[in-house]
Design an enzyme around this catalytic site. Sequence first.
Site, mmCIF file in Angstrom:
data_model
loop_
_atom_site.group_PDB
_atom_site.id
_atom_site.type_symbol
_atom_site.label_atom_id
_atom_site.label_comp_id
_atom_site.label_asym_id
_atom_site.label_seq_id
_atom_site.Cartn_x
_atom_site.Cartn_y
_atom_site.Cartn_z
ATOM 1 N N GLU A 135 33.161 46.647 50.174
ATOM 2 C CA GLU A 135 31.832 46.891 49.589
ATOM 3 C C GLU A 135 30.781 45.984 50.232
ATOM 4 O O GLU A 135 31.113 45.028 50.928
ATOM 5 C CB GLU A 135 31.867 46.683 48.076
ATOM 6 N N LYS A 157 20.396 47.173 45.271
ATOM 7 C CA LYS A 157 21.790 47.179 44.832
ATOM 8 C C LYS A 157 22.054 48.569 44.263
ATOM 9 O O LYS A 157 21.389 48.990 43.321
ATOM 10 C CB LYS A 157 21.970 46.091 43.764
ATOM 11 N N VAL A 191 30.892 48.160 43.556
ATOM 12 C CA VAL A 191 32.236 48.727 43.482
ATOM 13 C C VAL A 191 32.159 50.219 43.122
ATOM 14 O O VAL A 191 32.853 51.043 43.731
ATOM 15 C CB VAL A 191 33.096 47.955 42.456
ATOM 16 N N ASP A 231 25.722 46.025 27.829
ATOM 17 C CA ASP A 231 25.864 45.905 29.288
ATOM 18 C C ASP A 231 27.336 45.976 29.670
ATOM 19 O O ASP A 231 28.104 45.045 29.448
ATOM 20 C CB ASP A 231 25.241 44.585 29.771
ATOM 21 N N SER A 279 29.518 47.297 33.103
ATOM 22 C CA SER A 279 29.350 47.768 34.484
ATOM 23 C C SER A 279 29.783 49.222 34.628
ATOM 24 O O SER A 279 30.810 49.647 34.076
ATOM 25 C CB SER A 279 30.164 46.900 35.439
ATOM 26 N N ALA A 280 29.009 49.956 35.417
ATOM 27 C CA ALA A 280 29.368 51.344 35.734
ATOM 28 C C ALA A 280 30.648 51.412 36.561
ATOM 29 O O ALA A 280 31.233 52.482 36.714
ATOM 30 C CB ALA A 280 28.221 52.007 36.492
ATOM 31 N N ASP A 281 31.104 50.259 37.076
ATOM 32 C CA ASP A 281 32.360 50.236 37.838
ATOM 33 C C ASP A 281 33.486 50.868 37.021
ATOM 34 O O ASP A 281 34.302 51.637 37.551
ATOM 35 C CB ASP A 281 32.781 48.798 38.172
ATOM 36 N N LYS A 323 34.939 39.455 37.135
ATOM 37 C CA LYS A 323 34.264 38.172 37.148
ATOM 38 C C LYS A 323 34.382 37.490 35.797
ATOM 39 O O LYS A 323 34.234 38.126 34.754
ATOM 40 C CB LYS A 323 32.796 38.366 37.538
HETATM 41 N N1 PSU Z 1 32.397 40.632 42.971
HETATM 42 C C1 PSU Z 1 31.915 39.563 43.657
HETATM 43 N N2 PSU Z 1 30.608 39.527 43.930
HETATM 44 C C2 PSU Z 1 29.777 40.566 43.629
HETATM 45 C C3 PSU Z 1 30.289 41.696 42.939
HETATM 46 C C4 PSU Z 1 31.607 41.678 42.637
HETATM 47 O O1 PSU Z 1 32.663 38.652 43.972
HETATM 48 O O2 PSU Z 1 28.599 40.508 43.968
HETATM 49 C C5 PSU Z 1 29.420 42.908 42.659
HETATM 50 C C6 PSU Z 1 30.261 44.163 42.866
HETATM 51 O O3 PSU Z 1 29.585 44.967 43.815
HETATM 52 C C7 PSU Z 1 30.292 44.830 41.526
HETATM 53 C C8 PSU Z 1 28.959 44.423 40.986
HETATM 54 O O4 PSU Z 1 30.456 46.212 41.602
HETATM 55 O O5 PSU Z 1 28.893 43.045 41.356
HETATM 56 C C9 PSU Z 1 28.852 44.669 39.504
HETATM 57 O O6 PSU Z 1 27.503 44.601 39.154
HETATM 58 P P1 PSU Z 1 27.071 45.054 37.667
HETATM 59 O O7 PSU Z 1 27.736 44.026 36.778
HETATM 60 O O8 PSU Z 1 25.578 44.971 37.649
HETATM 61 O O9 PSU Z 1 27.634 46.421 37.460
HETATM 62 MN MN MN Z 2 25.349 45.576 34.189
#
Ligand code: PSU
Ligand code: MN
Length: 309
Positions: free
Chosen positions: A31, A92, A112, A144, A146-148, A165
């Site tokens: 990614e 992003k 992701v 909140d 993640s859409a992942d 994370k």
């Molecule tokens: N893992 C990391 N660093 C990152 C991310 C994941 O070590 O920057 C990113 C990935 O691209 C993941 C995104 O899909 O953070 C999730 O963001 P959000 O929580 O806004 O969905």
């Molecule tokens: Mn989010």
Amino acid sequence: MPEVSDVSEMLVVSDEVREALDRNRPVVALESTITAHGLPRPRNLQVAEELEELVRAGGAVPATIAVLEGRPRIGLDKAQLAQVAGESGLRKLGHRDLAPAVAAGASGATTVSATAFLAARAGIRVFATGGLGGVHREWAQTQDESADLHLLAKVRIAVVCAGVKSVLDVPATLQRLETLGVGVLGFRTTEFPGFYLSSSGEPVDWTAGSAAEVAGVLRAQDALGGPPSALIVANPVPAAEQLDPALHDRVLTQALAACASEGVTGQAVTPFLLDYLVRNTDGASLEANVAAVRGNVRLAAGIATAYAA
Ligand code: PSU
Ligand code: MN
């Protein structure tokens, strides 16, 4: 505006990746959000290049994914990788942002969710990242999540990661993955990893001991058929390279407080928290993050190689 009728015209697959896929050679998707928004400059470009080299050293072809000037790209050349690492204000892009970005001719790094979607469309079976997005700790107030997670419930791809994370609510995230039907396999561990930490303390139901075993699970998924879903291969950062757990817990508490008091919301939350940790651990969180991603990329190359064999 070009007339685009099917996926092969829409996705720009690099010659190297196309050739590897055509010959059933191992390919690992990478990614770009981690490069553009997850790691500080200029280290981010060094890491992005190193990750591609690690994939090659493992006998596979790297396919870093991003959207550049409205074209989703599977496999970037050096200049494109440098653009992702260096362009300020690069967007992003989650999965839902892909269509607007394409239509607008915009550039962006893929999370992701967007990477897994594009990789699966291109026919790539294995993807390596750092940590997945998941359910945030303040979910009850912010919703909140993640859409992942939702996207991974819909595409057949193995995602090698160091867990989710640790800024997230890990038990809630694991519960969502169970509800969504996304498989989780610990790699040589019976505990779900904690991203910066080797363990989150949460158990996993299934453990694999080798890349070949993971490849066996992928083949079983293929053979079973039915609606596609991802397989999360949870690979802990080596204990010697993890962030000191006491430091982690202390700085994370401060980071979450800062995020709330500064009113950071939406897509900005994850980059804010990651950056706060880097700045307030004297870079130690960055080293743990990079160590985790390196391990994931190596393992992904092994899985892709075993799967292609
Ligand atoms: N893992 C990391 N660093 C990152 C991310 C994941 O070590 O920057 C990113 C990935 O691209 C993941 C995104 O899909 O953070 C999730 O963001 P959000 O929580 O806004 O969905
Ligand atoms: Mn989010």
